[in-house]
Design a protein around this motif. Structure first.
Motif, PDB file in Angstrom:
ATOM      1  N   TYR A  39       0.782  -1.245   0.000  1.00  0.00           N
ATOM      2  CA  TYR A  39       0.000   0.000   0.000  1.00  0.00           C
ATOM      3  C   TYR A  39       0.814   1.297   0.000  1.00  0.00           C
ATOM      4  N   LYS A  40       2.108   1.170   0.217  1.00  0.00           N
ATOM      5  CA  LYS A  40       2.947   2.361   0.363  1.00  0.00           C
ATOM      6  C   LYS A  40       2.812   3.337  -0.818  1.00  0.00           C
ATOM      7  N   GLY A  41       2.979   2.808  -1.994  1.00  0.00           N
ATOM      8  CA  GLY A  41       2.956   3.657  -3.200  1.00  0.00           C
ATOM      9  C   GLY A  41       1.590   4.299  -3.406  1.00  0.00           C
ATOM     10  N   LYS A  42       0.561   3.467  -3.307  1.00  0.00           N
ATOM     11  CA  LYS A  42      -0.809   3.968  -3.540  1.00  0.00           C
ATOM     12  C   LYS A  42      -1.159   5.071  -2.544  1.00  0.00           C
ATOM     13  N   LEU A  43      -0.810   4.824  -1.281  1.00  0.00           N
ATOM     14  CA  LEU A  43      -1.193   5.786  -0.244  1.00  0.00           C
ATOM     15  C   LEU A  43      -0.405   7.086  -0.346  1.00  0.00           C
ATOM     16  N   LEU A  44       0.866   6.958  -0.698  1.00  0.00           N
ATOM     17  CA  LEU A  44       1.680   8.174  -0.838  1.00  0.00           C
ATOM     18  C   LEU A  44       1.112   9.050  -1.963  1.00  0.00           C
ATOM     19  N   SER A  45       0.730   8.363  -3.033  1.00  0.00           N
ATOM     20  CA  SER A  45       0.142   9.087  -4.155  1.00  0.00           C
ATOM     21  C   SER A  45      -1.188   9.731  -3.734  1.00  0.00           C
ATOM     22  N   TYR A  46      -1.973   8.993  -2.945  1.00  0.00           N
ATOM     23  CA  TYR A  46      -3.263   9.516  -2.459  1.00  0.00           C
ATOM     24  C   TYR A  46      -3.046  10.755  -1.572  1.00  0.00           C
ATOM     25  N   ILE A  47      -2.057  10.648  -0.683  1.00  0.00           N
ATOM     26  CA  ILE A  47      -1.762  11.780   0.212  1.00  0.00           C
ATOM     27  C   ILE A  47      -1.379  13.008  -0.610  1.00  0.00           C
ATOM     28  N   ARG A  48      -0.558  12.790  -1.624  1.00  0.00           N
ATOM     29  CA  ARG A  48      -0.114  13.931  -2.451  1.00  0.00           C
ATOM     30  C   ARG A  48      -1.267  14.518  -3.264  1.00  0.00           C
ATOM     31  N   GLU A  94       2.926   7.779   9.864  1.00  0.00           N
ATOM     32  CA  GLU A  94       1.892   7.828  10.915  1.00  0.00           C
ATOM     33  C   GLU A  94       0.728   6.905  10.578  1.00  0.00           C
ATOM     34  N   VAL A  95       0.368   6.894   9.289  1.00  0.00           N
ATOM     35  CA  VAL A  95      -0.740   6.033   8.850  1.00  0.00           C
ATOM     36  C   VAL A  95      -0.408   4.577   9.165  1.00  0.00           C
ATOM     37  N   PHE A  96       0.776   4.136   8.782  1.00  0.00           N
ATOM     38  CA  PHE A  96       1.132   2.723   9.000  1.00  0.00           C
ATOM     39  C   PHE A  96       1.245   2.390  10.490  1.00  0.00           C
ATOM     40  N   ILE A  97       1.698   3.366  11.273  1.00  0.00           N
ATOM     41  CA  ILE A  97       1.750   3.132  12.729  1.00  0.00           C
ATOM     42  C   ILE A  97       0.327   2.922  13.266  1.00  0.00           C
ATOM     43  N   LYS A  98      -0.586   3.787  12.805  1.00  0.00           N
ATOM     44  CA  LYS A  98      -1.983   3.663  13.259  1.00  0.00           C
ATOM     45  C   LYS A  98      -2.581   2.340  12.799  1.00  0.00           C
ATOM     46  N   VAL A  99      -2.307   1.977  11.579  1.00  0.00           N
ATOM     47  CA  VAL A  99      -2.820   0.706  11.059  1.00  0.00           C
ATOM     48  C   VAL A  99      -2.291  -0.439  11.914  1.00  0.00           C
ATOM     49  N   TYR A 100      -0.995  -0.384  12.207  1.00  0.00           N
ATOM     50  CA  TYR A 100      -0.379  -1.462  12.995  1.00  0.00           C
ATOM     51  C   TYR A 100      -1.015  -1.556  14.386  1.00  0.00           C
ATOM     52  N   PHE A 106     -10.067  -4.155   3.202  1.00  0.00           N
ATOM     53  CA  PHE A 106      -8.904  -3.604   3.890  1.00  0.00           C
ATOM     54  C   PHE A 106      -8.482  -2.282   3.249  1.00  0.00           C
ATOM     55  N   SER A 107      -8.585  -2.228   1.916  1.00  0.00           N
ATOM     56  CA  SER A 107      -8.156  -0.998   1.234  1.00  0.00           C
ATOM     57  C   SER A 107      -9.024   0.188   1.677  1.00  0.00           C
ATOM     58  N   SER A 108     -10.335  -0.069   1.867  1.00  0.00           N
ATOM     59  CA  SER A 108     -11.205   1.033   2.324  1.00  0.00           C
ATOM     60  C   SER A 108     -10.796   1.471   3.719  1.00  0.00           C
ATOM     61  N   TRP A 109     -10.464   0.500   4.544  1.00  0.00           N
ATOM     62  CA  TRP A 109     -10.078   0.799   5.925  1.00  0.00           C
ATOM     63  C   TRP A 109      -8.796   1.632   5.962  1.00  0.00           C
ATOM     64  N   ILE A 110      -7.806   1.217   5.197  1.00  0.00           N
ATOM     65  CA  ILE A 110      -6.513   1.921   5.232  1.00  0.00           C
ATOM     66  C   ILE A 110      -6.628   3.303   4.553  1.00  0.00           C
ATOM     67  N   TYR A 111      -7.493   3.398   3.548  1.00  0.00           N
ATOM     68  CA  TYR A 111      -7.725   4.704   2.938  1.00  0.00           C
ATOM     69  C   TYR A 111      -8.430   5.637   3.919  1.00  0.00           C
ATOM     70  N   ARG A 112      -9.337   5.072   4.717  1.00  0.00           N
ATOM     71  CA  ARG A 112     -10.042   5.896   5.717  1.00  0.00           C
ATOM     72  C   ARG A 112      -9.048   6.459   6.725  1.00  0.00           C
ATOM     73  N   ILE A 113      -8.146   5.586   7.191  1.00  0.00           N
ATOM     74  CA  ILE A 113      -7.149   6.038   8.165  1.00  0.00           C
ATOM     75  C   ILE A 113      -6.269   7.129   7.536  1.00  0.00           C
ATOM     76  N   THR A 114      -5.908   6.920   6.281  1.00  0.00           N
ATOM     77  CA  THR A 114      -5.069   7.903   5.590  1.00  0.00           C
ATOM     78  C   THR A 114      -5.799   9.237   5.437  1.00  0.00           C
ATOM     79  N   HIS A 115      -7.043   9.133   5.002  1.00  0.00           N
ATOM     80  CA  HIS A 115      -7.858  10.339   4.806  1.00  0.00           C
ATOM     81  C   HIS A 115      -7.927  11.148   6.107  1.00  0.00           C
TER      82      HIS A 115
END
Lengths: 194, 278
Positions: A33-42, A58-64, A76-85
């Motif tokens: 998810y690293k690449g996708k999320l970084l792109s989403y954040i940007r 921070e996102v990955f720490i929260k996920v962990y 899972f992707s919706s969950w991790i995107y929610r945390i990122t958002h």
């Protein structure tokens, strides 16, 4: 710990379970998810690359920390995107915007899809189209930009967006319609012809 | 972004800060707390609704033309506002809990609000059928402070002798429809209720029964009753410890003497009774 090829075949949910058994397995989820999320954040915010990486960490720490709270009925992707958002929203105020402004990385397919959906005819030059879309998105309110990014740039469906921003699917549909109208208004305001 | 470097930083942070996934019970507890408080809100809201139904059912609909100028006035003045606000509060708590369940966000606000409202009304109706509304009203009437002014305003509405309304508990034998009544303040009234009692065959008019009356204050504590109805909500208050003390004091001290006044003159002879009471 399994190897990378083995991990690649596994579902997100399986990787969550394995991460709970062995911390090292968590890195497979990170890699996925690293690449996708970084792109989403940007795409969501105009912060520096370093700040974006800090948010991602921070996102990955929260996920962990919250792995046991993941509901397997949800993607899972919706969950991790929610945390990122949520992380982007909470970090955004603290961080300084880049002086050069907002520049979104848009894939060709996403640019064409957005142009078609908003009912505008794209010219021959895709690069110009992407640049203009980025310029218009930059002028939009955060809430409209967020929803368009999820729908067209991240290519999420209504249910996924509903799970990410925690709003009913019907509300998501009206938000997208409203955002598209705002996109057109912004286009006219900036006198951009596509 | 350097992939290796990012992973290393992340792993180092997890190790350095001794981070570990929060235990599963932590999340289960949160879900259970939301579910339990939602269920509790539903039960309390439904119990409140059952009291509301009980109060509305015995609101004095049958005498509304005698007590109020219009149906609208009757409706606005007799609604159990305290219980409406109270049930509204618990329906809101139920809504809040439903909204914060795992899937609560997927439903529009109106669906969740309507579900909470319908569930509370439905369960409240069932509770009412099982007599919970009456039970709660009786218990509160016996024990709760401000019952007669806040929780059941019917009592203060019906106790207004100046406007021809009287409420209280029958404190003597009933002879030809006439009887003594102790009002909520503990005062004793002689009620001439023969017209109503005889003509309508109100067999509920018996000693110890809480009643409300429409009629006229003739003089002092003499009341002519044109209509008598059982006072159902509020009977807990009128049978409660405070009223028992009033009634007890009444039968030990002044009341026996007054009660005697009823007997020799013949109950139907109102004039004689008035003179004796004076």
């Amino acid at each position: 710990m399994m190897d990378a090829i083995e991990a690649e075949k596994m579902s997100d949910t399986d990787l969550v379970m394995l991460s709970l058994e062995n911390q090292a397995n968590f890195l497979y989820l990170v890699d996925r998810y690293k690449g996708k999320l970084l792109s989403y954040i940007r795409r969501l915010t105009n912060i520096s690359d370093d700040d974006a990486e800090d948010i991602l960490q921070e996102v990955f720490i929260k996920v962990y920390l919250n792995l046991n709270g993941f509901d397997p009925d949800l993607k899972f992707s919706s969950w991790i995107y929610r945390i990122t958002h949520n992380q982007v929203i909470s970090s955004h105020r603290k961080l300084k915007a880049r002086p050069e402004g907002y520049a979104v990385n848009i894939e060709d397919k996403a640019a064409l899809s957005l142009a078609a959906d908003i009912d505008i005819e794209a010219g021959a030059d895709l690069q110009i189209l992407k640049q203009k879309i980025s310029q218009i998105l930059a002028g939009l309110d955060q809430k409209y930009r967020d929803i368009l990014v999820l729908k067209f740039l991240e290519e999420k469906n209504y249910q996924e967006i509903s799970d990410i921003i925690r709003k009913p699917a019907g509300t998501v549909a009206s938000m997208i319609n409203k955002a598209k109208k705002e996109f057109k208004k912004e286009m006219a305001k900036q006198k951009i012809i596509i | 972004m350097d992939k290796q470097e990012f992973d290393k930083k992340l792993v180092d942070k997890i190790k350095d800060e001794h981070l570990a996934p929060k235990p599963r019970w932590h999340f289960l507890l949160k879900d259970y707390v939301i579910m339990a408080s939602g269920t509790l809100a539903l039960l309390i809201g439904a119990a409140t609704v059952s009291v509301m139904i009980y109060l509305l059912k015995y609101n004095g609909w049958e005498l509304r033309e005698e007590t109020h100028k219009s149906i609208l006035e009757f409706f606005l003045l007799t609604l159990p506002y305290f219980w409406i606000i109270f049930s509204g509060l618990f329906i809101f708590i139920l809504y809040y809990n439903l909204k914060h369940t795992k899937r609560g966000y997927r439903y529009p606000v109106w669906v969740i609000a309507l579900s909470g409202f319908v569930a509370s009304i439905f369960l409240g109706g069932i509770f009412y059928l099982f007599g919970l509304g009456q039970k709660i009203d009786n218990v509160l009437g016996e024990r709760a402070p401000l019952y007669e002014t806040v929780m059941n305003r019917q009592l203060s509405f019906w106790f207004n002798p100046g406007e021809g309304r009287l409420a209280g508990i029958i404190n003597s034998e009933v002879q030809a429809g006439n009887f003594y009544l102790v009002d909520p303040t503990g005062s004793l009234w002689l009620v001439m209720g023969q017209a109503s009692a005889d003509a309508r065959g109100n067999d509920f008019v018996q000693e110890g029964v809480p009643v409300s009356l429409i009629g006229e204050t003739l003089s002092g504590n003499l009341f002519r009753a044109d209509f008598i109805r059982p006072l159902i909500p509020g009977s807990g208050y009128l049978n409660g410890p405070k009223m028992k003390t009033n009634r007890g004091r009444c039968s030990e001290e002044a009341c026996p003497r007054k009660r005697l006044n009823l007997l020799p003159g013949g109950i139907g002879s109102g004039t004689i009774i008035i003179e004796e009471i004076k």
